[in-house]
Design a protein around this motif. Structure first.
Motif, PDB file in Angstrom:
ATOM      1  N   ILE A  77      73.451  40.482  33.557  1.00 28.06           N
ATOM      2  CA  ILE A  77      72.620  41.682  33.412  1.00 28.06           C
ATOM      3  C   ILE A  77      72.175  42.177  34.780  1.00 28.06           C
ATOM      4  O   ILE A  77      72.158  43.379  35.054  1.00 28.06           O
ATOM      5  CB  ILE A  77      71.409  41.397  32.509  1.00 28.06           C
ATOM      6  N   GLU A  78      71.859  41.244  35.672  1.00 33.40           N
ATOM      7  CA  GLU A  78      71.450  41.619  37.031  1.00 33.40           C
ATOM      8  C   GLU A  78      72.623  42.219  37.797  1.00 33.40           C
ATOM      9  O   GLU A  78      72.459  43.203  38.539  1.00 33.40           O
ATOM     10  CB  GLU A  78      70.916  40.386  37.764  1.00 33.40           C
ATOM     11  N   MET A  79      73.825  41.659  37.614  1.00 30.71           N
ATOM     12  CA  MET A  79      75.009  42.219  38.271  1.00 30.71           C
ATOM     13  C   MET A  79      75.268  43.647  37.788  1.00 30.71           C
ATOM     14  O   MET A  79      75.629  44.524  38.580  1.00 30.71           O
ATOM     15  CB  MET A  79      76.232  41.338  37.999  1.00 30.71           C
ATOM     16  N   ALA A  80      75.086  43.868  36.487  1.00 30.47           N
ATOM     17  CA  ALA A  80      75.281  45.217  35.933  1.00 30.47           C
ATOM     18  C   ALA A  80      74.255  46.172  36.523  1.00 30.47           C
ATOM     19  O   ALA A  80      74.578  47.323  36.854  1.00 30.47           O
ATOM     20  CB  ALA A  80      75.171  45.177  34.415  1.00 30.47           C
ATOM     21  N   ARG A  81      73.030  45.711  36.650  1.00 29.81           N
ATOM     22  CA  ARG A  81      71.972  46.555  37.221  1.00 29.81           C
ATOM     23  C   ARG A  81      72.305  46.916  38.668  1.00 29.81           C
ATOM     24  O   ARG A  81      72.154  48.067  39.093  1.00 29.81           O
ATOM     25  CB  ARG A  81      70.634  45.827  37.162  1.00 29.81           C
ATOM     26  N   ASN A  82      72.784  45.936  39.441  1.00 28.10           N
ATOM     27  CA  ASN A  82      73.130  46.196  40.839  1.00 28.10           C
ATOM     28  C   ASN A  82      74.306  47.159  40.946  1.00 28.10           C
ATOM     29  O   ASN A  82      74.340  48.022  41.829  1.00 28.10           O
ATOM     30  CB  ASN A  82      73.458  44.883  41.552  1.00 28.10           C
ATOM     31  N   LEU A  83      75.278  47.017  40.044  1.00 27.63           N
ATOM     32  CA  LEU A  83      76.415  47.939  40.054  1.00 27.63           C
ATOM     33  C   LEU A  83      75.957  49.352  39.723  1.00 27.63           C
ATOM     34  O   LEU A  83      76.412  50.328  40.332  1.00 27.63           O
ATOM     35  CB  LEU A  83      77.471  47.472  39.043  1.00 27.63           C
ATOM     36  N   PHE A 124      73.516  58.098  34.604  1.00 29.61           N
ATOM     37  CA  PHE A 124      74.634  57.163  34.489  1.00 29.61           C
ATOM     38  C   PHE A 124      74.089  55.749  34.376  1.00 29.61           C
ATOM     39  O   PHE A 124      73.211  55.360  35.138  1.00 29.61           O
ATOM     40  CB  PHE A 124      75.546  57.285  35.717  1.00 29.61           C
ATOM     41  N   GLU A 125      74.608  54.995  33.420  1.00 33.83           N
ATOM     42  CA  GLU A 125      74.131  53.637  33.198  1.00 33.83           C
ATOM     43  C   GLU A 125      75.292  52.655  33.156  1.00 33.83           C
ATOM     44  O   GLU A 125      76.408  53.018  32.776  1.00 33.83           O
ATOM     45  CB  GLU A 125      73.342  53.545  31.887  1.00 33.83           C
ATOM     46  N   VAL A 126      75.033  51.431  33.549  1.00 31.38           N
ATOM     47  CA  VAL A 126      75.992  50.339  33.423  1.00 31.38           C
ATOM     48  C   VAL A 126      75.362  49.280  32.530  1.00 31.38           C
ATOM     49  O   VAL A 126      74.240  48.842  32.783  1.00 31.38           O
ATOM     50  CB  VAL A 126      76.352  49.717  34.787  1.00 31.38           C
ATOM     51  N   VAL A 169      75.879  59.008  30.518  1.00 33.65           N
ATOM     52  CA  VAL A 169      77.230  58.460  30.580  1.00 33.65           C
ATOM     53  C   VAL A 169      77.063  56.961  30.802  1.00 33.65           C
ATOM     54  O   VAL A 169      76.297  56.544  31.677  1.00 33.65           O
ATOM     55  CB  VAL A 169      78.027  59.088  31.735  1.00 33.65           C
ATOM     56  N   VAL A 170      77.748  56.149  29.997  1.00 30.88           N
ATOM     57  CA  VAL A 170      77.518  54.706  30.041  1.00 30.88           C
ATOM     58  C   VAL A 170      78.822  53.963  30.312  1.00 30.88           C
ATOM     59  O   VAL A 170      79.817  54.172  29.628  1.00 30.88           O
ATOM     60  CB  VAL A 170      76.912  54.183  28.718  1.00 30.88           C
ATOM     61  N   ARG A 243      67.300  58.299  37.499  1.00 35.03           N
ATOM     62  CA  ARG A 243      67.850  57.009  37.873  1.00 35.03           C
ATOM     63  C   ARG A 243      66.844  55.887  37.611  1.00 35.03           C
ATOM     64  O   ARG A 243      67.187  54.822  37.132  1.00 35.03           O
ATOM     65  CB  ARG A 243      68.248  57.025  39.348  1.00 35.03           C
ATOM     66  N   ALA A 244      65.594  56.135  37.918  1.00 30.97           N
ATOM     67  CA  ALA A 244      64.563  55.130  37.674  1.00 30.97           C
ATOM     68  C   ALA A 244      64.462  54.825  36.193  1.00 30.97           C
ATOM     69  O   ALA A 244      64.314  53.679  35.775  1.00 30.97           O
ATOM     70  CB  ALA A 244      63.224  55.625  38.210  1.00 30.97           C
ATOM     71  N   ASN A 245      64.593  55.871  35.381  1.00 35.48           N
ATOM     72  CA  ASN A 245      64.532  55.688  33.938  1.00 35.48           C
ATOM     73  C   ASN A 245      65.723  54.870  33.441  1.00 35.48           C
ATOM     74  O   ASN A 245      65.595  54.028  32.561  1.00 35.48           O
ATOM     75  CB  ASN A 245      64.516  57.045  33.234  1.00 35.48           C
ATOM     76  N   CYS A 246      66.910  55.112  34.049  1.00 38.69           N
ATOM     77  CA  CYS A 246      68.090  54.348  33.668  1.00 38.69           C
ATOM     78  C   CYS A 246      67.873  52.866  33.919  1.00 38.69           C
ATOM     79  O   CYS A 246      68.218  52.020  33.104  1.00 38.69           O
ATOM     80  CB  CYS A 246      69.307  54.807  34.481  1.00 38.69           C
TER      81      CYS A 246
END
Length: 263
Positions: A77-83, A124-126, A169-170, A243-246
């Motif tokens: 989850i942290e890797m996804a957040r960093n990406l 945009f979200e990951v 977009v996800v 972006r902060a909301n994402c």
């Protein structure tokens, strides 16, 4: 002989292995005749009445919602957040813009590309999933027929329909694919960059430069990297509000996903 407008242009190599399962007549692959391949932009220049259809407009990929298993791994989850933070950073978004302008000898971006880049920066979200499955379907003349099924998906880019305008977009990515993405030699980086270009409608001649941007741990290194290559970095700020909301919402992976770009 067939009308050119009845032929299909293979615009996604990921579907090449499934051609035999598809009920279409395809344009000849000129590379098999030792000739240069037909480019998508060449197809788009043809008059409408002569223009072959593109495969991606007829065959779509859908995610099977019942196969979605959400990730509970804190590290993934942290890797996804960093990406997500990397892909939505000013440096990365402006880097794509800079490479496009460099490719086109100073020509500015179209309004559509600018709007899509703004979406990448702000909406945009990951999201990381433990695993999921996808299916290819033929969507033509109000019919929907399954073509094939992937045992397990690696990544899936969900783009909202016109009716869903305003939704994020996800990029859905599996735990195994996300771990593979950390390897600088991973082909997944090339695939995801290709998918981003398709979403942005921003096709880069120097896509290898864009892929190389993903090798940096910090996007702040991108401007100096481009400068060394002779690419003028076009700096322009983007809003951080969305972006902060994402970042606050990306841990919720339960959104329904109905359509996406082929990978």
């Amino acid at each position: 002989m067939e009308l050119s407008s009845d032929l299909i242009y293979l615009d996604n190599v990921a579907l090449e292995e499934f051609i035999d399962q598809l009920p279409f007549s395809f344009l000849i692959d000129l590379t098999k005749c030792d000739l240069s391949p037909i480019q998508r932009k060449t197809i788009d220049l043809l008059p409408q009445q002569l223009r072959p259809r593109v495969l991606s407009s007829l065959v779509q990929k859908s995610i099977k919602e019942e196969t979605i298993v959400q990730s509970t791994s804190k590290s993934h989850i942290e890797m996804a957040r960093n990406l997500q933070l990397f892909l939505t950073s000013d440096e990365f978004v402006n880097g794509l813009k800079s490479i496009y302008i460099y490719d086109n000898k100073g020509e500015d971006l179209s309004a559509d590309i600018n709007m899509n880049l703004k979406t990448l920066a702000e909406n945009f979200e990951v999201k990381c999933l433990e695993n999921f499955s996808t299916i290819f379907v033929i969507a033509e003349n109000d019919t929907r027929k399954e073509v094939t099924e992937k045992a397990q998906g690696e990544f899936y880019l969900s783009v909202p329909s016109a009716e869903e305008s305003g939704n994020a977009v996800v990029l859905l990515i599996s735990e195994s694919a996300l771990a593979d993405f950390q390897d600088a030699a991973s082909s997944l980086r090339v695939q995801i960059m290709q998918k981003l270009q398709e979403f942005l409608h921003c096709f880069l001649k120097n896509s290898s430069i864009a892929v190389h941007m993903l090798n940096f741990k910090s996007p702040q290194k991108i401007p100096s990297f481009l400068k060394k290559l002779g690419v003028t970095y076009m700096a322009s700020g983007v809003s951080k509000a969305r972006r902060a909301n994402c970042c606050n919402t990306m841990f919720n992976c339960g959104d329904s996903v109905h359509s996406g770009l082929l990978d």
